[in-house]
Design a protein around this motif. Structure first.
Motif, mmCIF file in Angstrom:
data_model
loop_
_atom_site.group_PDB
_atom_site.id
_atom_site.type_symbol
_atom_site.label_atom_id
_atom_site.label_comp_id
_atom_site.label_asym_id
_atom_site.label_seq_id
_atom_site.Cartn_x
_atom_site.Cartn_y
_atom_site.Cartn_z
ATOM 1 N N ALA A 59 0.848 -1.183 0.000
ATOM 2 C CA ALA A 59 0.000 0.000 0.000
ATOM 3 C C ALA A 59 0.884 1.233 0.000
ATOM 4 O O ALA A 59 1.455 1.597 1.015
ATOM 5 N N GLU A 60 1.032 1.864 -1.133
ATOM 6 C CA GLU A 60 1.859 3.060 -1.301
ATOM 7 C C GLU A 60 1.038 4.077 -2.072
ATOM 8 O O GLU A 60 0.723 3.882 -3.246
ATOM 9 N N ALA A 61 0.675 5.175 -1.405
ATOM 10 C CA ALA A 61 -0.228 6.155 -2.004
ATOM 11 C C ALA A 61 0.333 6.772 -3.278
ATOM 12 O O ALA A 61 -0.420 7.133 -4.179
ATOM 13 N N SER A 62 1.648 6.894 -3.394
ATOM 14 C CA SER A 62 2.213 7.483 -4.608
ATOM 15 C C SER A 62 2.137 6.535 -5.803
ATOM 16 O O SER A 62 2.498 6.918 -6.909
ATOM 17 N N ALA A 63 1.661 5.312 -5.586
ATOM 18 C CA ALA A 63 1.494 4.364 -6.696
ATOM 19 C C ALA A 63 0.237 4.657 -7.507
ATOM 20 O O ALA A 63 0.028 4.060 -8.557
ATOM 21 N N ILE A 64 -0.596 5.587 -7.031
ATOM 22 C CA ILE A 64 -1.817 5.948 -7.757
ATOM 23 C C ILE A 64 -1.474 7.005 -8.798
ATOM 24 O O ILE A 64 -0.968 8.074 -8.456
ATOM 25 N N PRO A 65 -1.715 6.755 -10.084
ATOM 26 C CA PRO A 65 -1.434 7.739 -11.131
ATOM 27 C C PRO A 65 -2.320 8.980 -10.987
ATOM 28 O O PRO A 65 -3.366 8.935 -10.330
ATOM 29 N N PRO B 148 5.748 9.531 -18.031
ATOM 30 C CA PRO B 148 4.907 8.521 -17.383
ATOM 31 C C PRO B 148 5.000 8.630 -15.860
ATOM 32 O O PRO B 148 6.000 9.100 -15.318
ATOM 33 N N HIS B 149 3.958 8.181 -15.188
ATOM 34 C CA HIS B 149 3.899 8.245 -13.728
ATOM 35 C C HIS B 149 4.945 7.325 -13.108
ATOM 36 O O HIS B 149 5.142 6.206 -13.563
ATOM 37 N N TRP C 33 -6.282 8.755 -11.686
ATOM 38 C CA TRP C 33 -7.008 8.031 -10.649
ATOM 39 C C TRP C 33 -6.983 8.786 -9.326
ATOM 40 O O TRP C 33 -7.934 8.719 -8.555
ATOM 41 N N HIS C 34 -5.921 9.515 -9.049
ATOM 42 C CA HIS C 34 -5.852 10.316 -7.826
ATOM 43 C C HIS C 34 -6.975 11.360 -7.816
ATOM 44 O O HIS C 34 -7.643 11.552 -6.799
ATOM 45 N N GLY C 35 -7.179 12.029 -8.940
ATOM 46 C CA GLY C 35 -8.256 13.007 -9.040
ATOM 47 C C GLY C 35 -9.619 12.378 -8.832
ATOM 48 O O GLY C 35 -10.488 12.946 -8.175
ATOM 49 N N TRP C 36 -9.808 11.189 -9.373
ATOM 50 C CA TRP C 36 -11.089 10.495 -9.203
ATOM 51 C C TRP C 36 -11.283 10.059 -7.756
ATOM 52 O O TRP C 36 -12.367 10.221 -7.185
ATOM 53 N N MET C 37 -10.238 9.525 -7.136
ATOM 54 C CA MET C 37 -10.323 9.061 -5.746
ATOM 55 C C MET C 37 -10.702 10.193 -4.796
ATOM 56 O O MET C 37 -11.405 9.983 -3.821
#
Length: 131
Positions: A59-65, A93-94, A68-72
């Protein structure tokens, strides 16, 4: 063995509570290139639809591109899986935050980097009182 890891470690996949919540309320919305799976369902304390991710690995929050971060975080109601987004040629790329890993940035002169610190060029004057 994997189920024991999920019972006793919150950072490795999903916990029992997340598994139950996903089974009970979750509607799969999509998956990113890293294999993280995104869900929504139920309501949060503010009355919005609850959104969550089950990470592929730790679980690493920076793994969210970024999309998807905006949607979350409810910045948009359209998930990246539902839109036809094409990145521009100048967009990189992310990448996951590499702090604490062998890929972390280590500037020249730091303790973790081999080599010497660059010489001071003389273009900086330190502030001193009454000057």
């Amino acid at each position: 063995m994997k189920s024991l890891l999920q019972i006793f470690t919150w950072w490795n996949g999903q916990t029992i509570g997340t598994r139950f919540h996903t089974w009970r309320f979750g509607k799969r919305v999509g998956e990113d290139a890293a294999g993280n799976v995104y869900y929504e369902g139920g309501k949060d304390s503010e009355g919005r639809t609850r959104r969550w991710v089950i990470y592929n690995g730790y679980a690493e929050a920076s793994a969210i591109p970024p999309g998807w971060h905006g949607w979350m975080h409810h910045r948009t109601d359209v998930s990246p899986a539902d839109e036809n987004y094409k990145p521009r040629e100048w967009q990189k790329p992310h990448r996951v935050n590499a702090t604490g890993t062998a890929d972390a940035y280590r500037p020249q002169g730091s303790i973790s980097h081999n080599g010497e610190r660059p010489r001071v060029t003389g273009d900086y004057d330190a502030w001193t009182p009454r000057s």
